[in-house]
Design a protein around this motif. Structure first.
Motif, PDB file in Angstrom:
ATOM      1  N   GLU A 141      33.959  39.869  39.640  1.00 51.30           N
ATOM      2  CA  GLU A 141      34.948  40.038  40.701  1.00 51.30           C
ATOM      3  C   GLU A 141      36.382  39.783  40.234  1.00 51.30           C
ATOM      4  OE1 GLU A 141      35.934  37.405  44.522  1.00 51.30           O
ATOM      5  OE2 GLU A 141      33.979  38.405  44.669  1.00 51.30           O
ATOM      6  N   ASN A 142      36.634  38.641  39.596  1.00 53.12           N
ATOM      7  CA  ASN A 142      37.993  38.315  39.160  1.00 53.12           C
ATOM      8  C   ASN A 142      38.497  39.304  38.115  1.00 53.12           C
ATOM      9  OD1 ASN A 142      38.092  36.103  40.853  1.00 53.12           O
ATOM     10  ND2 ASN A 142      37.436  34.646  39.276  1.00 53.12           N
ATOM     11  N   ASP A 143      37.639  39.667  37.178  1.00 50.89           N
ATOM     12  CA  ASP A 143      38.030  40.609  36.134  1.00 50.89           C
ATOM     13  C   ASP A 143      38.298  41.993  36.718  1.00 50.89           C
ATOM     14  OD1 ASP A 143      37.723  38.664  34.160  1.00 50.89           O
ATOM     15  OD2 ASP A 143      35.587  39.105  33.953  1.00 50.89           O
ATOM     16  N   ALA A 144      37.507  42.385  37.717  1.00 53.18           N
ATOM     17  CA  ALA A 144      37.701  43.684  38.352  1.00 53.18           C
ATOM     18  C   ALA A 144      39.053  43.726  39.062  1.00 53.18           C
ATOM     19  CB  ALA A 144      36.578  43.964  39.335  1.00 53.18           C
ATOM     20  N   PHE A 145      39.414  42.638  39.739  1.00 51.29           N
ATOM     21  CA  PHE A 145      40.722  42.591  40.398  1.00 51.29           C
ATOM     22  C   PHE A 145      41.843  42.693  39.374  1.00 51.29           C
ATOM     23  CE2 PHE A 145      44.335  40.160  42.149  1.00 51.29           C
ATOM     24  CZ  PHE A 145      44.584  40.934  43.284  1.00 51.29           C
ATOM     25  N   ALA A 146      41.696  41.991  38.251  1.00 51.43           N
ATOM     26  CA  ALA A 146      42.713  42.052  37.189  1.00 51.43           C
ATOM     27  C   ALA A 146      42.815  43.465  36.625  1.00 51.43           C
ATOM     28  CB  ALA A 146      42.359  41.056  36.088  1.00 51.43           C
ATOM     29  N   PHE A 147      41.680  44.144  36.484  1.00 52.06           N
ATOM     30  CA  PHE A 147      41.693  45.517  35.982  1.00 52.06           C
ATOM     31  C   PHE A 147      42.432  46.445  36.942  1.00 52.06           C
ATOM     32  CE2 PHE A 147      39.571  49.693  36.273  1.00 52.06           C
ATOM     33  CZ  PHE A 147      39.876  50.200  35.006  1.00 52.06           C
ATOM     34  N   LEU A 148      42.188  46.267  38.240  1.00 53.40           N
ATOM     35  CA  LEU A 148      42.794  47.139  39.231  1.00 53.40           C
ATOM     36  C   LEU A 148      44.293  46.901  39.386  1.00 53.40           C
ATOM     37  CD1 LEU A 148      39.972  47.056  41.923  1.00 53.40           C
ATOM     38  CD2 LEU A 148      40.758  49.077  40.705  1.00 53.40           C
ATOM     39  N   LYS A 149      44.726  45.657  39.220  1.00 50.89           N
ATOM     40  CA  LYS A 149      46.170  45.413  39.367  1.00 50.89           C
ATOM     41  C   LYS A 149      46.940  45.672  38.078  1.00 50.89           C
ATOM     42  CE  LYS A 149      46.592  40.379  38.609  1.00 50.89           C
ATOM     43  NZ  LYS A 149      47.865  40.367  37.892  1.00 50.89           N
ATOM     44  N   ALA A 150      46.197  45.841  36.974  1.00 49.55           N
ATOM     45  CA  ALA A 150      46.783  46.248  35.681  1.00 49.55           C
ATOM     46  C   ALA A 150      47.899  45.298  35.261  1.00 49.55           C
ATOM     47  CB  ALA A 150      47.257  47.689  35.760  1.00 49.55           C
TER      48      ALA A 150
END
Length: 462
Positions: A324-333
């Motif tokens: 979850e946290n990594d996915a959010f970081a990926f999406l916010k770039a």
């Protein structure tokens, strides 16, 4: 409604093995049916439905070492196999027959099906896939059961050249009538979705189902048909664990076979039956007869669609081990703030192959997704919005109704009596597939035949 006189034959078919001498038994049964034999087993009114991908000869490989060698090159071979398929269909005499991979490009085969089904009292409707792909769909309904009010062809004009047929039928047997005194009507859809060559094509299959449901909504609205059952038949090229399955469940549809066998939507029941062995040798359950009764409440279609696409995004990110946290970081770039911008969202969709391709999401669909994610409408998606709408948002699966009870719609508003269907029974042939195995001696197709019997029930609906 209609009286099923042939569905009791399923008891006999279960006693036939997949490679035995079934022809003599079938011919005797057809002869008895045509001479006026009516089974006393089916005393109550029912309708039956069969869906079957019959494997077009242009796709049937005869030699794994020589992939170019196809059954279509050998007339006696494909003719004999399709005669056997027709023998089975006429033996079972379902009220509704939906076939996929019907070889519309061969006039002799088309004529054979139309002639034999026509002589048995069926109206037939065929539809070729776009771009001259060679195969398509055939839908047949018995004239002594239904009057066809309308037939519509749905051309997706998409990456897979797929199509669908919609039949609006009315019962001609005076058993159950609506409160208005009219005969019961049903919407029937026959389709064959794209084969998932890779996971990035999931959005194409989701598109195809979305178009079907959009058209159904439009057709019902234009014809004021809010309170009739809908039956979706075909090869959905996706299992119970897929996004299409969850999308349809969120729209009030149930898998008739699973209802009949009291299987849940959970992983524990996901592999209890199969219906297809694909060209890769994998066995899977992909053939469904979906039912939605008029008393089923459901989410707005656009919301369910967005949730299904968010499910694909999550799956793609989890495939590369993003939590979850990594996915959010990926999406916010590279954004320094703790939120996702629209431009970063679009770039992330491109990286997971959902935009920027001919079969990807359109500009408007991307905007619609963003509107669903940006709950407060401030132009960015916070971590809480990401969790709520994108990461933990799944198609709401309505599993409380087993479709065999007259469950009332919980929505507000005055109720009226309508007619729907209960799933009486359902079976797959060859019978081994009901145990999750594929018999090596089965040669009719690379798909199993799915037969379902419905009985009419009265229910309350808004």
């Amino acid at each position: 409604m209609v009286i099923v006189v042939g569905s009791s034959n399923s008891n006999t078919s279960s006693n036939l093995n997949t490679s035995g001498n079934e022809s003599a038994v079938i011919k005797r049964s057809i002869s008895r049916a045509n001479s006026g034999f009516v089974s006393s087993i089916m005393a109550e009114p029912c309708i039956s439905c069969t869906t079957f991908n019959i494997l077009a000869p242009i796709y049937k490989r005869l030699d794994q070492q020589n992939q170019s060698l196809r059954e279509s090159d050998f007339r006696d071979t494909w003719l004999t196999r399709n005669q056997r398929i027709l023998d089975w269909l006429l033996y079972e005499r379902s009220s509704i027959i939906c076939l996929q991979e019907f070889w519309v490009g061969n006039k002799e085969l088309v004529h054979m099906y139309q002639e034999r089904l026509g002589e048995a009292g069926y109206m037939t409707f065929k539809l070729a896939r776009t771009n001259n792909r060679g195969d398509g769909l055939l839908t047949a309904v018995r004239e002594d059961y239904f009057r066809v009010l309308n037939e519509r062809d749905l051309l997706f004009n998409d990456f897979g050249d797929r199509v669908a047929q919609l039949l609006h039928v009315q019962s001609v047997v005076p058993f159950l009538k609506t409160q208005q005194g009219t005969q019961q009507e049903i919407l029937i859809v026959n389709t064959h979705l794209l084969f998932p060559h890779d996971s990035s094509l999931s959005v194409v299959r989701l598109h195809q189902v979305y178009k079907i449901l959009q058209y159904l909504e439009l057709y019902q609205r234009e014809n004021k048909l809010n309170n009739i059952p809908i039956v979706l038949c075909g090869d959905w090229n996706g299992s119970k664990r897929g996004h299409v399955y969850k999308f349809l469940r969120s729209q009030g549809f149930v898998s008739s076979y699973d209802i009949a066998h009291q299987y849940t939507d959970g992983d524990a029941d996901a592999h209890k039956w199969v219906s297809h062995r694909n060209h890769r040798g994998n066995i899977c359950g992909v053939d469904f007869i979906w039912l939605r009764n008029p008393n089923k409440s459901r989410k707005p279609l656009k919301i369910s669609w967005a949730e299904a696409v968010f499910g694909i995004i999550k799956y793609q990110l989890q495939k590369v081990s993003l939590a979850e946290n990594d996915a959010f970081a990926f999406l916010k770039a590279d954004n320094k703030g703790d939120f996702i911008t629209y431009s970063a969202f679009c770039e992330a969709l491109r990286q997971v192959n959902l935009v920027g391709r001919p079969y990807g999401l359109s500009f408007q669909e991307t905007k619609d997704l963003w509107a669903q994610a940006d709950v407060d409408g401030n132009g960015v998606v916070s971590y809480e919005e990401f969790k709520q709408r994108m990461w933990n948002s799944t198609c709401s699966e309505r599993v409380e109704d087993d479709c065999n009870e007259n469950v009332e719609d919980s929505s507000q508003g005055p109720k009226k009596e309508v007619i729907g269907f209960a799933v009486k029974n359902a079976s797959l042939f060859p019978r081994e597939v009901e145990k999750g195995t594929w018999p090596e001696n089965y040669s009719l197709s690379d798909h199993a035949r799915l037969n379902v019997v419905f009985s009419p029930v009265r229910m309350q609906s808004s």
